[in-house]
Motif scaffolding. Sequence first.
Motif, PDB file in Angstrom:
ATOM      1  N   ASN A  67       0.717  -1.120  -0.121  1.00  0.00           N
ATOM      2  CA  ASN A  67       0.069   0.100  -0.162  1.00  0.00           C
ATOM      3  C   ASN A  67       0.965   1.109   0.010  1.00  0.00           C
ATOM      4  O   ASN A  67       0.756   2.324  -0.812  1.00  0.00           O
ATOM      5  CB  ASN A  67      -0.835   0.155   1.281  1.00  0.00           C
ATOM      6  CG  ASN A  67      -1.956   1.156   1.279  1.00  0.00           C
ATOM      7  OD1 ASN A  67      -2.131   1.745   2.326  1.00  0.00           O
ATOM      8  ND2 ASN A  67      -2.565   1.554   0.050  1.00  0.00           N
ATOM      9  N   ALA A  68       1.939   1.366   0.737  1.00  0.00           N
ATOM     10  CA  ALA A  68       2.802   2.263   0.983  1.00  0.00           C
ATOM     11  C   ALA A  68       3.606   2.668  -0.418  1.00  0.00           C
ATOM     12  O   ALA A  68       3.742   3.761  -1.050  1.00  0.00           O
ATOM     13  CB  ALA A  68       3.849   2.206   1.918  1.00  0.00           C
ATOM     14  N   LEU A  80       6.607  12.306  -0.677  1.00  0.00           N
ATOM     15  CA  LEU A  80       5.710  12.590   0.312  1.00  0.00           C
ATOM     16  C   LEU A  80       6.373  12.585   1.538  1.00  0.00           C
ATOM     17  O   LEU A  80       7.242  11.725   2.000  1.00  0.00           O
ATOM     18  CB  LEU A  80       4.600  11.339   0.286  1.00  0.00           C
ATOM     19  CG  LEU A  80       3.669  11.542  -0.844  1.00  0.00           C
ATOM     20  CD1 LEU A  80       2.641  10.286  -0.591  1.00  0.00           C
ATOM     21  CD2 LEU A  80       2.749  12.684  -1.096  1.00  0.00           C
ATOM     22  N   PRO A  81       6.087  13.530   2.493  1.00  0.00           N
ATOM     23  CA  PRO A  81       6.350  13.623   3.866  1.00  0.00           C
ATOM     24  C   PRO A  81       5.884  12.216   4.686  1.00  0.00           C
ATOM     25  O   PRO A  81       4.875  11.930   4.094  1.00  0.00           O
ATOM     26  CB  PRO A  81       5.948  14.940   4.617  1.00  0.00           C
ATOM     27  CG  PRO A  81       5.496  15.657   3.490  1.00  0.00           C
ATOM     28  CD  PRO A  81       5.051  14.833   2.305  1.00  0.00           C
ATOM     29  N   THR A  82       6.677  11.702   5.397  1.00  0.00           N
ATOM     30  CA  THR A  82       6.685  10.409   6.007  1.00  0.00           C
ATOM     31  C   THR A  82       5.198  10.468   6.715  1.00  0.00           C
ATOM     32  O   THR A  82       4.408   9.494   6.440  1.00  0.00           O
ATOM     33  CB  THR A  82       7.607  10.135   7.316  1.00  0.00           C
ATOM     34  OG1 THR A  82       8.978   9.941   6.216  1.00  0.00           O
ATOM     35  CG2 THR A  82       7.112   8.716   7.758  1.00  0.00           C
ATOM     36  N   LEU A  83       4.660  11.576   7.490  1.00  0.00           N
ATOM     37  CA  LEU A  83       3.554  11.552   8.167  1.00  0.00           C
ATOM     38  C   LEU A  83       2.228  11.778   7.167  1.00  0.00           C
ATOM     39  O   LEU A  83       1.381  11.087   7.416  1.00  0.00           O
ATOM     40  CB  LEU A  83       3.520  12.752   9.143  1.00  0.00           C
ATOM     41  CG  LEU A  83       4.518  12.618  10.444  1.00  0.00           C
ATOM     42  CD1 LEU A  83       4.503  13.547  11.377  1.00  0.00           C
ATOM     43  CD2 LEU A  83       4.092  11.135  11.098  1.00  0.00           C
ATOM     44  N   ASN A  84       2.520  12.196   6.103  1.00  0.00           N
ATOM     45  CA  ASN A  84       1.481  12.389   5.205  1.00  0.00           C
ATOM     46  C   ASN A  84       1.221  10.968   4.544  1.00  0.00           C
ATOM     47  O   ASN A  84       0.038  10.745   4.430  1.00  0.00           O
ATOM     48  CB  ASN A  84       1.924  13.219   3.966  1.00  0.00           C
ATOM     49  CG  ASN A  84       1.002  13.731   2.914  1.00  0.00           C
ATOM     50  OD1 ASN A  84       0.281  12.912   2.542  1.00  0.00           O
ATOM     51  ND2 ASN A  84       0.789  15.071   2.520  1.00  0.00           N
ATOM     52  N   LEU A  99       8.710   0.176   8.745  1.00  0.00           N
ATOM     53  CA  LEU A  99       7.727  -0.111   7.722  1.00  0.00           C
ATOM     54  C   LEU A  99       8.685   0.596   6.494  1.00  0.00           C
ATOM     55  O   LEU A  99       8.993  -0.224   5.283  1.00  0.00           O
ATOM     56  CB  LEU A  99       6.527   0.296   7.464  1.00  0.00           C
ATOM     57  CG  LEU A  99       5.576  -0.113   6.336  1.00  0.00           C
ATOM     58  CD1 LEU A  99       4.328  -0.182   6.611  1.00  0.00           C
ATOM     59  CD2 LEU A  99       5.747   0.990   4.989  1.00  0.00           C
ATOM     60  N   LEU A 100       9.016   1.929   6.489  1.00  0.00           N
ATOM     61  CA  LEU A 100       9.694   2.434   5.355  1.00  0.00           C
ATOM     62  C   LEU A 100      11.218   1.944   5.482  1.00  0.00           C
ATOM     63  O   LEU A 100      11.916   1.917   4.515  1.00  0.00           O
ATOM     64  CB  LEU A 100       9.659   3.908   5.491  1.00  0.00           C
ATOM     65  CG  LEU A 100       8.586   4.469   5.230  1.00  0.00           C
ATOM     66  CD1 LEU A 100       8.296   6.002   5.625  1.00  0.00           C
ATOM     67  CD2 LEU A 100       7.710   4.171   4.045  1.00  0.00           C
ATOM     68  N   ASP A 101      11.932   1.794   6.730  1.00  0.00           N
ATOM     69  CA  ASP A 101      13.241   1.083   6.673  1.00  0.00           C
ATOM     70  C   ASP A 101      13.285  -0.207   5.963  1.00  0.00           C
ATOM     71  O   ASP A 101      14.534  -0.492   5.177  1.00  0.00           O
ATOM     72  CB  ASP A 101      13.619   0.695   8.166  1.00  0.00           C
ATOM     73  CG  ASP A 101      13.949   1.927   8.984  1.00  0.00           C
ATOM     74  OD1 ASP A 101      14.121   2.978   8.438  1.00  0.00           O
ATOM     75  OD2 ASP A 101      14.090   1.864  10.314  1.00  0.00           O
ATOM     76  N   LYS A 102      12.466  -0.883   6.134  1.00  0.00           N
ATOM     77  CA  LYS A 102      12.486  -2.279   5.415  1.00  0.00           C
ATOM     78  C   LYS A 102      12.244  -2.179   3.856  1.00  0.00           C
ATOM     79  O   LYS A 102      13.228  -2.884   3.055  1.00  0.00           O
ATOM     80  CB  LYS A 102      11.401  -3.399   5.816  1.00  0.00           C
ATOM     81  CG  LYS A 102      11.650  -3.782   7.157  1.00  0.00           C
ATOM     82  CD  LYS A 102      10.594  -4.523   7.611  1.00  0.00           C
ATOM     83  CE  LYS A 102      10.955  -4.999   9.178  1.00  0.00           C
ATOM     84  NZ  LYS A 102      10.107  -6.079   9.718  1.00  0.00           N
ATOM     85  N   LEU A 103      11.421  -1.309   3.376  1.00  0.00           N
ATOM     86  CA  LEU A 103      11.540  -0.805   2.048  1.00  0.00           C
ATOM     87  C   LEU A 103      12.705  -0.264   1.550  1.00  0.00           C
ATOM     88  O   LEU A 103      13.393  -0.614   0.006  1.00  0.00           O
ATOM     89  CB  LEU A 103      10.392  -0.145   1.514  1.00  0.00           C
ATOM     90  CG  LEU A 103       8.925  -0.726   1.934  1.00  0.00           C
ATOM     91  CD1 LEU A 103       7.854   0.476   1.739  1.00  0.00           C
ATOM     92  CD2 LEU A 103       8.632  -1.723   0.795  1.00  0.00           C
ATOM     93  N   HIS A 104      13.444   0.709   2.197  1.00  0.00           N
ATOM     94  CA  HIS A 104      14.651   1.492   1.981  1.00  0.00           C
ATOM     95  C   HIS A 104      15.785   0.439   1.782  1.00  0.00           C
ATOM     96  O   HIS A 104      16.567   0.427   1.040  1.00  0.00           O
ATOM     97  CB  HIS A 104      14.828   2.349   2.993  1.00  0.00           C
ATOM     98  CG  HIS A 104      15.983   3.312   2.625  1.00  0.00           C
ATOM     99  ND1 HIS A 104      17.203   3.198   3.283  1.00  0.00           N
ATOM    100  CD2 HIS A 104      16.228   4.498   1.880  1.00  0.00           C
ATOM    101  CE1 HIS A 104      18.135   3.889   2.727  1.00  0.00           C
ATOM    102  NE2 HIS A 104      17.302   4.757   1.817  1.00  0.00           N
TER     103      HIS A 104
END
Length: 178
Positions: A67-68, A80-84, A99-104
């Motif tokens: 979804n992200a 996009l800003p993370t909180l957005n 969640l974003l660390d894993k994608l990064h």
Amino acid sequence: MVRGMSSAGRENGEDAAATGQQGKPHRPHFDSPQQEAFLNLWRTYDRLRSFEDELFGRFGLTAQQYNALRLLRAAHPKKLPTLNLAARLISRAPDITRLLDKLHERGLIDRERPAENRRVVNVGITEQGLALLAQLADEVRACHQRQLGHLAPEEMQTLVALLRKAREPHEPETGGWR
């Protein structure tokens, strides 16, 4: 009304076995129509989610990570800003950073801190992330077909309208789901 049970029997907590209807599956008793609807939503979510868990698991993703990526693709080439991003997700992500660390780590997204505000982290999808979504596209469509393809188009429209109506008073003003 629960199949195999009169409304009076249902109100009194009787099930099919108690009313002498042997051989019929036990149907749960519900305290209210709202509880019955909610538990049916939850059960349906669980049944339908299993299709996505299997699909995304083959690609080392969760539904939330997918979804992200979808949301970042929609914003591409902007970031996009993370909180957005967190506010736009279908379900809350209490640990959006992880969640974003894993994608990064997989090279699917990139992040940057603007010089004018080092507290903000802007996130964007990479070419590798776009390629993964393109690779998933047909399989995701097929998954959704397996999940809900048995419904007629009119039933699908009714389902979507009822789900929106049930959710609407509980949606935040921002987030794009109103």
